[in-house]
Design a protein around this motif. Structure first.
Motif, mmCIF file in Angstrom:
data_model
loop_
_atom_site.group_PDB
_atom_site.id
_atom_site.type_symbol
_atom_site.label_atom_id
_atom_site.label_comp_id
_atom_site.label_asym_id
_atom_site.label_seq_id
_atom_site.Cartn_x
_atom_site.Cartn_y
_atom_site.Cartn_z
ATOM 1 N N HIS B 51 0.841 -1.223 0.000
ATOM 2 C CA HIS B 51 0.000 0.000 0.000
ATOM 3 C C HIS B 51 0.865 1.258 0.000
ATOM 4 O O HIS B 51 0.585 2.223 -0.705
ATOM 5 N N MET B 118 -1.533 7.523 8.030
ATOM 6 C CA MET B 118 -2.832 7.567 7.356
ATOM 7 C C MET B 118 -3.165 6.190 6.745
ATOM 8 O O MET B 118 -4.286 5.691 6.873
ATOM 9 N N GLU B 119 -2.183 5.576 6.117
ATOM 10 C CA GLU B 119 -2.454 4.309 5.437
ATOM 11 C C GLU B 119 -2.734 3.186 6.440
ATOM 12 O O GLU B 119 -3.436 2.241 6.131
ATOM 13 N N LYS B 121 -4.668 3.356 8.860
ATOM 14 C CA LYS B 121 -6.136 3.334 9.029
ATOM 15 C C LYS B 121 -6.792 2.535 7.914
ATOM 16 O O LYS B 121 -7.753 1.799 8.137
ATOM 17 N N VAL B 122 -6.279 2.723 6.684
ATOM 18 C CA VAL B 122 -6.871 2.005 5.541
ATOM 19 C C VAL B 122 -6.634 0.496 5.676
ATOM 20 O O VAL B 122 -7.521 -0.310 5.411
ATOM 21 N N GLU B 125 -9.021 -0.891 8.021
ATOM 22 C CA GLU B 125 -10.324 -1.024 7.349
ATOM 23 C C GLU B 125 -10.342 -2.265 6.446
ATOM 24 O O GLU B 125 -11.347 -2.964 6.364
ATOM 25 N N GLU B 126 -9.222 -2.520 5.786
ATOM 26 C CA GLU B 126 -9.171 -3.688 4.903
ATOM 27 C C GLU B 126 -9.306 -4.978 5.725
ATOM 28 O O GLU B 126 -9.992 -5.921 5.322
ATOM 29 N N GLY B 128 -10.922 -5.206 8.461
ATOM 30 C CA GLY B 128 -12.353 -5.245 8.807
ATOM 31 C C GLY B 128 -13.202 -5.752 7.664
ATOM 32 O O GLY B 128 -14.126 -6.533 7.841
ATOM 33 N N MET B 129 -12.856 -5.317 6.451
ATOM 34 C CA MET B 129 -13.620 -5.737 5.273
ATOM 35 C C MET B 129 -13.513 -7.257 5.087
ATOM 36 O O MET B 129 -14.515 -7.936 4.875
ATOM 37 N N ASP B 131 -12.860 -9.371 7.323
ATOM 38 C CA ASP B 131 -13.503 -10.035 8.449
ATOM 39 C C ASP B 131 -14.980 -10.305 8.153
ATOM 40 O O ASP B 131 -15.571 -11.235 8.695
ATOM 41 N N ASP B 132 -15.571 -9.487 7.288
ATOM 42 C CA ASP B 132 -16.967 -9.705 6.877
ATOM 43 C C ASP B 132 -17.079 -10.671 5.698
ATOM 44 O O ASP B 132 -18.178 -10.951 5.238
ATOM 45 N N LEU B 133 -15.951 -11.144 5.185
ATOM 46 C CA LEU B 133 -15.973 -12.131 4.094
ATOM 47 C C LEU B 133 -15.589 -13.488 4.676
ATOM 48 O O LEU B 133 -14.420 -13.757 4.934
#
Lengths: 416, 410
Positions: B51, B118-119, B121-122, B125-126, B128-129, B131-133
């Protein structure tokens, strides 16, 4: 861009063949769109078209289900069949010299499917499993539910059907759906690749020329939702946000202007949503907007997935960016859109599947084919003034907002 | 189609398969580093670094990188696996100078502290994303269990904790140890001129640090019978199982690819007809994954919880039968046709050629044209499949599951 060799032919029974010859490739691809989509499902039996699109390949003509798959595998066909709102669509790609044998099998599937009663339960169970998997994938669910709420019914309804209505569907419903929807008038066959038009036309004539046209069918009436804000409580790690607003549909004189407006928001990593929501604030991994349509109606659909504590900020920033577009557009933003369009148009000529789908889709929406040169010219002529004019005439407003997550968000009342 | 290869003085390998009739060209830097090269205290750093590459260097800011890529209408991105970090893009041929400069910029980013913060945080989030898959969660869990004590068990994303704790200094150290030119391959496919590629490579890469990192590639010896149960509120149960399979350098890898198609492809395979076609499962697939020194059979099952036990039984029956009796000539021929067609169709686009071109070079130091690949495929016999099954029978040594069930029988 190079001259495209596009030809079309309408057979007496109404069937339309659209082709693009691509002499530099070895393959050929096809898209067959038959008007048996989910908008024609009986209102209390959503999922009928979806079950049909599964059952229809379980044996046809001289083949049983396994023989059919094996025959296509032996021809090296990479295939897919599925239901959309308007159509049951069959797509495939293989080496160009295998195209004729492949289409012979598809003629059996489309005209002489067995629709075996003993496999109906299996097909229905498969559709149920697919719907359950959407329930488990909140991102996919957010987009499905956003579409449901931002397009009129039955176009916005999920083409895979409704879980609680599957039990009420019978094999007779499937057969009735087949009889009503599978006919040559309004069927479109798009073929692209290393092909000769005259040979392909003769082939299609032989396979589909004596297919009987329909007696006509009534188009379903449209119903528009009135509510604008929706929340589904779900134990998810992220909160999944969907935002929709009005745009012009494909085929509208301002379509490419609308496309550029959405491109400035979400086309590439230098576009506004990615820059403002992700890069500058680190609010999410995924944020995007796209132009989605049905005949005569267009919408912009946006999605963002974000940790629940930051979801409100993500929604606020996203809505702000959508609205800020009307305040001004930099010429460099437009130039990047144009560059992306040019490169994707040229690169699309490397994919027979993409061209076959594109020409078939064009015929459905426009009843003619837009060449890549024409699209290129349309886009090159765009100016920031014209895009701003479009944005002011079709502002990001009157939003439909949907969230899936542990807790609801506040949607500013002056927005919806 | 003409193949070229060379190596710069600093060790950077350059390969190209050029085709003047293509409309585009695809360029990729294959960096031989991934989660298996990480230590626990920097878990997730390879992916985080991928990233950070897009944040630019002294010459280009993060905004510049994204803006210029978009100005040339590029399709570009990067990916991180257990073993390779790949930076790639496809472009129109006239933009080769800009494309090469930007992709080369990505390899040696400045890694500025504010960009790093800053990255981070991204990245969270990834995580977390994913984790929903749920299938992804099952994959991570089964890899950790199967490769326990082996570097391949390291998570690609890392954990919320490891990413939160990671410092920019640790990342700089990791970068300086692993982004050595001897670990890198520059691959080019499509419409480009070889001399131009060389000229640009010299211009942008000659000054990169030389050297190479060794990677231990002992074959993993997974323990059998491990089970991990993760409870989550889902409608369906997701199960992943792993067993040993041939490594990337093993001559049996191609037979393994074919066998996976016969037994567990997503259509017209034995698992498809037994589980998916009758509507018993949404997915039932067998995959073959190759790594340096190790490989895996990956079984994925997704179905309603009440059918899981009987579905697992059906899969076991298929595996037992194949292990005892092999497959038929007809199945072998059909799978070859399927794979040959996939290969040819994918290869029509430069971007489709890039991954096999670079992958073959990184893992095997070999170039295979499409014709070579087709010939190799054609030469696989039932005897090869038998040899494969004898050494790497189908089955599972580890299981991970995500869904409402509180236990799954091994």
């Amino acid at each position: 861009m190079g001259k495209q060799l596009i030809q079309t032919h309408r057979f007496p029974n109404g069937l339309t063949l659209v082709t693009e010859s691509m002499p530099d490739v070895q393959s050929a691809a096809f898209t067959i769109m038959v008007p048996g989509g989910s908008i024609y499902d009986p209102p209390d039996k959503r999922g009928t078209g979806s079950i049909l699109s599964d059952l229809i390949t379980r044996g046809a003509g001289e083949y049983d289900s396994q023989q059919l798959s094996s025959a296509l595998d032996n021809l090296g066909v990479q295939r897919h069949e599925g239901v959309s709102n308007a159509h049951i669509t069959f797509t495939g790609a293989t080496l160009a010299d295998k195209l004729a044998d492949t289409l012979k099998i598809y003629a059996h599937i489309i005209r002489e499917p067995h629709l075996p009663e003993d496999q109906f339960d299996a097909s229905r169970a498969g559709v149920a499993q697919a719907l359950l998997s959407v329930e488990d994938d909140p991102r996919q669910k957010a987009l499905v539910e956003l579409k449901r709420r931002s397009f009129p019914s039955p176009w916005g309804l999920p083409s895979d059907g409704e879980l609680d209505q599957l039990a009420g569907i019978s094999i007779d419903d499937i057969k009735a759906h087949y009889t009503a929807g599978f006919h040559p008038d309004d069927t479109i066959i798009g073929i692209a690749g290393n092909i000769d038009f005259d040979e392909v036309r003769e082939l299609i004539e032989g396979l589909f020329g004596d297919w009987e046209p329909s007696a006509g069918r009534e188009e379903p009436a449209l119903e528009f939702a009135t509510e604008k804000t929706f929340f589904t409580e779900q134990e998810t790690t992220q909160t999944h946000l969907g935002v929709a607003y009005d745009a012009v549909p494909y085929g509208h004189p301002d379509y490419y202007t609308a496309w550029a407006a959405v491109g400035i928001l979400s086309g590439g990593m230098s576009a506004r949503l990615f820059t403002e929501v992700r890069e500058k604030r680190g609010l999410c991994y995924t944020v995007s907007a796209s132009l989605v349509g049905m005949p005569g109606i267009g919408r912009v659909l946006c999605y963002a997935g974000t940790t629940s504590e930051r979801a409100q900020e993500t929604l606020d920033v996203t809505l702000h960016e959508l609205q800020r577009l009307g305040e001004g557009i930099d010429n460099s933003e437009l130039e990047r859109c144009k560059a992306r369009a040019k490169s994707s148009l040229i690169m699309s000529q490397e994919s027979t599947s993409s061209r076959a789908a594109s020409i078939a889709r064009d015929w459905f929406y426009l009843k003619h084919i837009t060449t890549l040169d024409q699209i290129h010219d349309e886009i090159q002529q765009l100016t920031t003034d014209r895009i701003l004019g479009y944005v002011h005439a079709h502002p990001a407003a009157n939003f439909t907002v949907l969230t899936i997550g542990p807790k609801p968000l506040e949607v500013p009342s002056d927005l919806s | 189609m003409i193949f070229h290869e060379t190596k710069l003085d600093n060790g950077l390998q350059i390969i190209a398969e050029l085709n003047p009739n293509a409309h585009s060209l695809a360029i990729g830097y294959f960096v031989r580093t991934g989660s298996r090269d990480e230590t626990n205290d920097v878990s997730g750093v390879s992916h985080f670094l991928e990233h950070m590459a897009f944040k630019g260097n002294e010459k280009y800011t993060a905004d510049d990188v994204n803006r210029i890529f978009d100005e040339i209408g590029a399709n570009y991105n990067a990916s991180t696996s257990e073993e390779i970090t790949l930076y790639y893009g496809s472009f129109l041929p006239e933009y080769i100078d800009t494309a090469m400069e930007l992709l080369s910029t990505l390899i040696h980013p400045s890694l500025r502290q504010d960009d790093f913060d800053m990255e981070k945080k991204v990245i969270l989030e990834e995580i977390g994303m994913y984790d929903d898959l749920h299938s992804f969660t099952a994959y991570e869990k089964v890899m950790q269990a199967h490769f326990q004590g082996h570097p391949l068990g390291q998570s690609i994303l890392g954990s919320v904790q490891s990413i939160t704790d990671l410092t920019a200094e640790q990342m700089r150290n990791y970068h300086s140890q692993h982004y050595l030119s001897g670990n890198l391959t520059l691959a080019v496919a499509g419409n480009a001129d070889w001399n131009k590629v060389l000229e640009l490579a010299h211009q942008f890469c000659d000054h990169w640090p030389a050297g190479k990192t060794e990677r231990p590639i002992d074959e993993a010896q997974p323990q059998t019978g491990t089970q991990i149960i993760t409870e989550k509120k889902t409608q369906q149960q997701h199960i992943m199982q792993l067993a040993p399979a041939p490594a990337a350098q093993d001559i049996l890898r191609l037979p393994a690819e074919i066998l996976a198609v016969v037994i567990g492809d997503d259509s017209n395979s034995r698992m498809y007809w037994k589980l998916v076609d009758p509507g018993l499962a949404e997915s039932a697939e067998l995959g073959f994954n190759e790594y340096d020194g190790s490989g895996t059979w990956l079984t994925y099952l997704c179905s309603e919880p009440e059918l899981i036990e009987s579905n697992l039984q059906l899969i076991q029956e298929i595996f037992d039968d194949v292990n005892a009796n092999g497959i038929t000539q007809e199945e072998l021929d059909r799978a070859k046709n399927k794979l040959a067609s996939r290969l040819v169709l994918r290869s029509e686009r430069p971007m489709g050629r890039l991954s096999s071109l670079g992958g073959n070079w990184v893992y095997r130091q070999k170039y295979y044209s499409v014709a070579d690949d087709l010939e190799l495929l054609n030469n696989i016999s039932l005897d090869d499949i038998q040899k494969l099954l004898k050494k790497y029978p189908l089955g599972h040594s580890t299981t991970a599951t995500v869904g409402p069930m509180t236990s799954v029988a091994d």
